[in-house]
Design a protein around this motif. Structure first.
Motif, short mmCIF file in Angstrom:
data_model
loop_
_atom_site.label_atom_id
_atom_site.label_comp_id
_atom_site.label_asym_id
_atom_site.label_seq_id
_atom_site.Cartn_x
_atom_site.Cartn_y
_atom_site.Cartn_z
N ASP A 161 0.85 -1.08 -0.15
CA ASP A 161 -0.03 0.03 -0.06
C ASP A 161 0.94 1.28 -0.16
OD1 ASP A 161 -1.88 1.92 0.25
OD2 ASP A 161 -2.58 1.39 2.32
N PHE A 162 0.98 1.95 -1.10
CA PHE A 162 1.99 3.19 -1.28
C PHE A 162 1.33 4.42 -0.65
CE2 PHE A 162 3.05 0.19 -4.82
CZ PHE A 162 4.42 -0.23 -4.24
N SER A 163 0.21 4.39 -0.40
CA SER A 163 -0.66 5.54 0.31
C SER A 163 -0.03 5.90 1.51
CB SER A 163 -1.89 5.17 0.26
OG SER A 163 -2.46 4.13 1.02
N LYS A 164 0.73 4.98 2.18
CA LYS A 164 1.40 5.44 3.33
C LYS A 164 2.38 6.01 3.05
CE LYS A 164 0.50 0.82 5.10
NZ LYS A 164 0.99 -0.67 5.27
N ASN A 165 2.96 6.75 4.08
CA ASN A 165 4.14 7.84 4.11
C ASN A 165 4.12 8.79 2.99
OD1 ASN A 165 5.25 6.23 6.06
ND2 ASN A 165 6.14 4.78 4.38
N VAL A 166 2.58 9.16 2.66
CA VAL A 166 3.02 10.39 1.63
C VAL A 166 2.82 11.65 2.31
CG1 VAL A 166 1.46 11.13 -0.26
CG2 VAL A 166 1.98 8.77 -0.08
#
Lengths: 89, 269
Positions: B245-250
């Motif tokens: 889940d790349f929506s983390k750390n944005v």
């Protein structure tokens, strides 16, 4: 740009997707303009036997997709728009 | 029987060499024996990405032309015992070898290695034909951009024509910040257009540039891209791994809101 346009504006994501879908159909079919012209002339000739058509404003193109295909689940469709001038029997 | 994987894309600069280097290194880290073949004759780069450019004596064309034995052209990796590189010739061109010669070369490597990974050149000419000739599996690398996807589609057609049955997709350089603003195609958009099984999604990550500068593949290390590449390796080895889940750390907000919906949104950027 008016405020309405801001809300109505398509995202570039959607534009990219729409453009690609149309682009890939013609890429996959690999149909040359010369061949399209030949198809167009043949269709016009056949239909002219039965009715009077406006060949100068006739349009044919490969577009839209329907049905099933192995990879993307879609197949190209031959679309023709042929104005009829006179229906004769 | 070893798996012969060609990494290809059609368009240049989408990450074929980076993917080859990281997938090869990751599989070696998992204990597999791997040979990376740079099939980009005339424009070799896999050697620099792997940090092995100073060890080249003989190359692929030397082996094919009989100037050296197969073993002499295989360069052992610095860090992984089971990993070897066969570099391309730099001063020759793509037309100096044939698909038949490539198939013969690959056959001679099959006994020794679990995985044979070919880094394919950009384009659809002779170099592409050479690289795909001996492969039984293809990884198509693309980015979520119109030009890369168009070329990927063309390449998929050619791979099918070459009777490569197993074709997987890697989407590289995904930018979640752009996707959230609606300015980049999503993973699902790309899958919808190309219609291939998804092997992995690699986020756009500055660590890739840093790793390439240093000549050390980042697979398995702390970065997002490194993790994504390692997941690809695990999937190649037959393990089921959920997509990250790349929506983390944005942004700070996504971090905060992420705490509340931790388990709701599993994967898929």
């Amino acid at each position: 740009m008016s405020i309405l346009n801001i809300f109505r504006r398509k995202t570039s994501r959607q534009i990219a997707k729409d453009r690609l879908k149309i682009l890939l159909i013609s890429d996959r079919v690999n149909c040359s303009p010369e061949m399209m012209e030949l198809i167009k002339n043949d269709i016009a000739e056949v239909i002219s036997k039965y009715m009077k058509i406006d060949t100068s404003n006739m349009e044919i193109q490969i577009s839209k997709t329907a049905g099933e295909n192995s990879r993307s689940g879609k197949v190209p469709v031959l679309y023709a728009n042929i104005p009829i001038l006179d229906l004769r029997n | 029987m070893s798996e012969v994987i060609v990494v290809t894309s059609g368009k240049g600069g989408v990450g074929k060499t980076t993917t080859s280097a990281n997938v090869g290194t990751g599989l070696a880290e998992m204990g597999k024996s791997v040979v990376l073949i740079d099939a980009d004759i005339g424009l070799r780069n896999l050697d620099v990405v792997m940090g092995l450019e100073n060890r080249i004596v003989y190359n692929l064309v030397d082996v094919i032309e009989g100037n050296c034995r197969l073993k002499q052209a295989l360069i052992k990796d610095k860090r992984h015992a089971g990993l070897y590189l066969m570099p391309a010739a730099q001063t020759r061109d793509k037309n100096c070898i044939t698909p038949e010669q490539m198939i013969k070369l690959i056959d001679s490597l099959k006994e020794q290695f679990d995985y044979i990974i070919l880094d394919c050149p950009a384009g659809i000419e002779q170099g592409f034909q050479n690289a795909v000739a001996g492969a039984n599996h293809a990884i198509v690398v693309t980015t979520p951009e119109v030009s890369a996807i168009r070329d990927a589609d063309r390449i998929i057609g050619l791979l099918e024509a070459n009777e490569i049955k197993k074709i997987d997709l890697v989407i590289n350089r995904l930018r979640h910040d752009l996707i959230r603003r609606g300015e980049m195609m999503t993973v699902d958009d790309v899958l919808d257009i190309l219609g291939l099984p998804l092997l992995g999604v690699v986020p756009d990550d500055e660590n890739v540039v840093i790793a390439t500068n240093q000549g050390e593949p980042l697979v398995g290390k702390g970065s997002m891209a490194g993790q994504a590449f390692y997941n690809i390796c695990k999937r190649l080895a037959g393990k089921e791994v959920p997509f990250m889940d790349f929506s983390k750390n944005v942004t700070i907000w996504t971090r905060v809101s992420g705490l509340f919906r931790k388990n709701l949104q599993e994967e898929r950027a």
